[in-house]
Design a protein around this motif. Structure first.
Motif, mmCIF file in Angstrom:
data_model
loop_
_atom_site.group_PDB
_atom_site.id
_atom_site.type_symbol
_atom_site.label_atom_id
_atom_site.label_comp_id
_atom_site.label_asym_id
_atom_site.label_seq_id
_atom_site.Cartn_x
_atom_site.Cartn_y
_atom_site.Cartn_z
ATOM 1 N N SER A 49 -8.036 11.113 4.697
ATOM 2 C CA SER A 49 -8.135 10.717 3.289
ATOM 3 C C SER A 49 -9.394 9.885 3.051
ATOM 4 O O SER A 49 -10.112 10.102 2.065
ATOM 5 C CB SER A 49 -6.898 9.918 2.875
ATOM 6 O OG SER A 49 -5.733 10.702 2.975
ATOM 7 N N SER A 50 -9.666 8.929 3.943
ATOM 8 C CA SER A 50 -10.871 8.099 3.808
ATOM 9 C C SER A 50 -12.126 8.956 3.906
ATOM 10 O O SER A 50 -13.104 8.729 3.183
ATOM 11 C CB SER A 50 -10.892 7.022 4.888
ATOM 12 O OG SER A 50 -9.781 6.162 4.765
ATOM 13 N N GLY A 75 -8.854 6.761 -2.551
ATOM 14 C CA GLY A 75 -9.489 5.488 -2.236
ATOM 15 C C GLY A 75 -8.631 4.287 -2.570
ATOM 16 O O GLY A 75 -9.094 3.139 -2.417
ATOM 17 N N LEU A 76 -7.380 4.513 -2.998
ATOM 18 C CA LEU A 76 -6.499 3.412 -3.394
ATOM 19 C C LEU A 76 -5.170 3.453 -2.635
ATOM 20 O O LEU A 76 -4.118 3.177 -3.197
ATOM 21 C CB LEU A 76 -6.228 3.466 -4.904
ATOM 22 C CG LEU A 76 -7.425 3.275 -5.825
ATOM 23 C CD1 LEU A 76 -7.009 3.413 -7.283
ATOM 24 C CD2 LEU A 76 -8.071 1.915 -5.602
ATOM 25 N N LEU A 77 -5.225 3.761 -1.356
ATOM 26 C CA LEU A 77 -4.001 3.903 -0.576
ATOM 27 C C LEU A 77 -3.542 2.601 0.070
ATOM 28 O O LEU A 77 -2.467 2.552 0.656
ATOM 29 C CB LEU A 77 -4.191 4.978 0.509
ATOM 30 C CG LEU A 77 -4.535 6.382 -0.004
ATOM 31 C CD1 LEU A 77 -4.629 7.361 1.142
ATOM 32 C CD2 LEU A 77 -3.507 6.847 -1.030
ATOM 33 N N THR A 78 -4.341 1.550 -0.018
ATOM 34 C CA THR A 78 -3.944 0.245 0.516
ATOM 35 C C THR A 78 -3.913 -0.765 -0.622
ATOM 36 O O THR A 78 -4.565 -0.585 -1.653
ATOM 37 C CB THR A 78 -4.921 -0.244 1.598
ATOM 38 O OG1 THR A 78 -6.189 -0.549 0.998
ATOM 39 C CG2 THR A 78 -5.116 0.825 2.675
ATOM 40 N N LYS A 79 -3.168 -1.844 -0.421
ATOM 41 C CA LYS A 79 -3.083 -2.857 -1.470
ATOM 42 C C LYS A 79 -4.424 -3.551 -1.678
ATOM 43 O O LYS A 79 -4.746 -3.962 -2.791
ATOM 44 C CB LYS A 79 -1.995 -3.880 -1.140
ATOM 45 C CG LYS A 79 -2.237 -4.707 0.115
ATOM 46 C CD LYS A 79 -1.089 -5.661 0.367
ATOM 47 C CE LYS A 79 -1.322 -6.485 1.632
ATOM 48 N NZ LYS A 79 -0.186 -7.389 1.922
ATOM 49 N N LYS A 80 -5.243 -3.664 -0.624
ATOM 50 C CA LYS A 80 -6.556 -4.282 -0.768
ATOM 51 C C LYS A 80 -7.445 -3.449 -1.679
ATOM 52 O O LYS A 80 -8.162 -3.991 -2.523
ATOM 53 C CB LYS A 80 -7.211 -4.445 0.609
ATOM 54 C CG LYS A 80 -6.541 -5.481 1.501
ATOM 55 C CD LYS A 80 -7.281 -5.622 2.826
ATOM 56 C CE LYS A 80 -6.610 -6.672 3.711
ATOM 57 N NZ LYS A 80 -7.304 -6.794 5.023
ATOM 58 N N ASP A 81 -7.400 -2.133 -1.500
ATOM 59 C CA ASP A 81 -8.195 -1.246 -2.355
ATOM 60 C C ASP A 81 -7.728 -1.321 -3.806
ATOM 61 O O ASP A 81 -8.548 -1.319 -4.732
ATOM 62 C CB ASP A 81 -8.097 0.195 -1.855
ATOM 63 C CG ASP A 81 -8.764 0.383 -0.504
ATOM 64 O OD1 ASP A 81 -9.748 -0.329 -0.218
ATOM 65 O OD2 ASP A 81 -8.287 1.231 0.278
ATOM 66 N N GLY A 98 0.804 -1.208 0.000
ATOM 67 C CA GLY A 98 0.000 0.000 0.000
ATOM 68 C C GLY A 98 0.840 1.262 0.000
ATOM 69 O O GLY A 98 1.933 1.307 0.588
ATOM 70 N N VAL A 99 0.338 2.299 -0.639
ATOM 71 C CA VAL A 99 1.038 3.583 -0.709
ATOM 72 C C VAL A 99 1.235 4.168 0.688
ATOM 73 O O VAL A 99 2.304 4.690 1.020
ATOM 74 C CB VAL A 99 0.249 4.558 -1.600
ATOM 75 C CG1 VAL A 99 0.786 5.973 -1.482
ATOM 76 C CG2 VAL A 99 0.294 4.098 -3.058
#
Length: 286
Positions: free
Chosen positions: A110-111, A264-270, A74-75
């Motif tokens: 951010s979320s 919305g794409l700051l984790t590897k799961k997202d 994740g970022v």
């Protein structure tokens, strides 16, 4: 990364990074890189960290994505690891708990900005030090630091551009021009949000900052062959222009939808969820 004293991305990595190999568009990867570096910068301010350590963290963060995909890490996690590592490299160490606290605030904000309540005032909810959130973030930080060292082959040498900028401006007779100095310094800091520090040597990046600042302020410099000022520093026009393009793309207008996608794409799961949805939609269209 190349095995030079100052490591740079290889041609194959520049043509197609690991993230693009996994299906992440180039523009989206650039935006995620920039947002991750902004998080590092914001965390550095809240932690009152030295600029040299923050800049080092941003450069290590950018290098990491030339050897690893955002689908794997994740970022936000890599940003924490880079900031923690750089604080030790620059001998201004931060406490792990402080970094986790600050990133918890930033990630919650951010979320919130990407969620359905984005128009409402943000309210921070502190985490419990005995709950899962703290231990998950702590584990992510430790793993990220270890992976940065491992995947960069422990080659974490970083050269910062500020002394070079001062010397170049003096040689060009602009050392006393406060507007040019301030503008060029700002461009160098903004360039930390782009991958150029992992793509070009420092003289090229400094020349790009000088080019942008002098053109913005209408300060003339000799630019007609055979008297081109950038050749004084053994740089090539195409490279200087390429770096300038990366910096200027930071200022382009983005739609609210694009901004929400990035946060919305700051984790590897997202990221994995987005890739699955994108793949499914592409399959249905076919």
């Amino acid at each position: 990364m190349s095995n030079y004293l100052y490591p740079l991305a290889s041609l194959s990595q520049l043509e197609k990074s690991p993230s693009r190999e996994d299906g992440i568009p180039e523009s989206l990867e650039e935006d995620l890189r920039a947002y991750g570096c902004r998080l590092i910068h914001q965390a550095g301010i809240l932690l009152r960290q030295k600029q040299v350590a923050v800049a080092t963290a941003q450069i290590l963060f950018q290098r990491f994505w030339f050897v690893t995909s955002m689908k794997q890490f994740g970022v936000g996690d890599v940003g924490m690891g880079a900031l923690y590592l750089s604080s030790k490299l620059e001998e201004c160490p931060l406490r792990m708990r402080d970094i986790i606290n600050v990133y918890d605030v930033l990630l919650q904000r951010s979320s919130h900005s990407a969620g359905p309540k984005a128009n409402q005032e943000f309210r921070y909810y502190p985490m419990s030090y005995f709950g899962d959130t703290f231990y998950h973030l702590k584990e992510a930080l430790v793993v990220a630091e270890m992976q940065i060292l491992k995947r960069l082959g422990f080659n974490v040498h970083v050269v910062l551009p500020y002394n070079t900028l001062i010397n170049y401006l003096r040689l060009l007779g602009l050392g006393g021009n406060q507007e040019v100095c301030s503008k060029a310094w700002g461009y160098l800091n903004d360039a930390l949000q782009t991958p150029v520090y992992a793509m070009h040597q420092i003289p090229t990046i400094v020349c790009a900052a000088i080019l942008l600042s002098t053109r913005h302020l209408n300060v003339p410099l000799p630019s007609t062959p055979p008297n081109c000022w950038w050749e004084l520093f053994d740089t090539h026009w195409d490279d200087v222009w390429n770096v300038s393009g990366y910096i200027m793309r930071l200022y382009r207008k983005r739609s609210p939808e694009d901004n929400q996608l990035v946060v919305g794409l700051l984790t590897k799961k997202d990221v994995r969820r987005w890739l699955e949805e994108h793949t499914d939609s592409s399959t249905r269209q076919e």
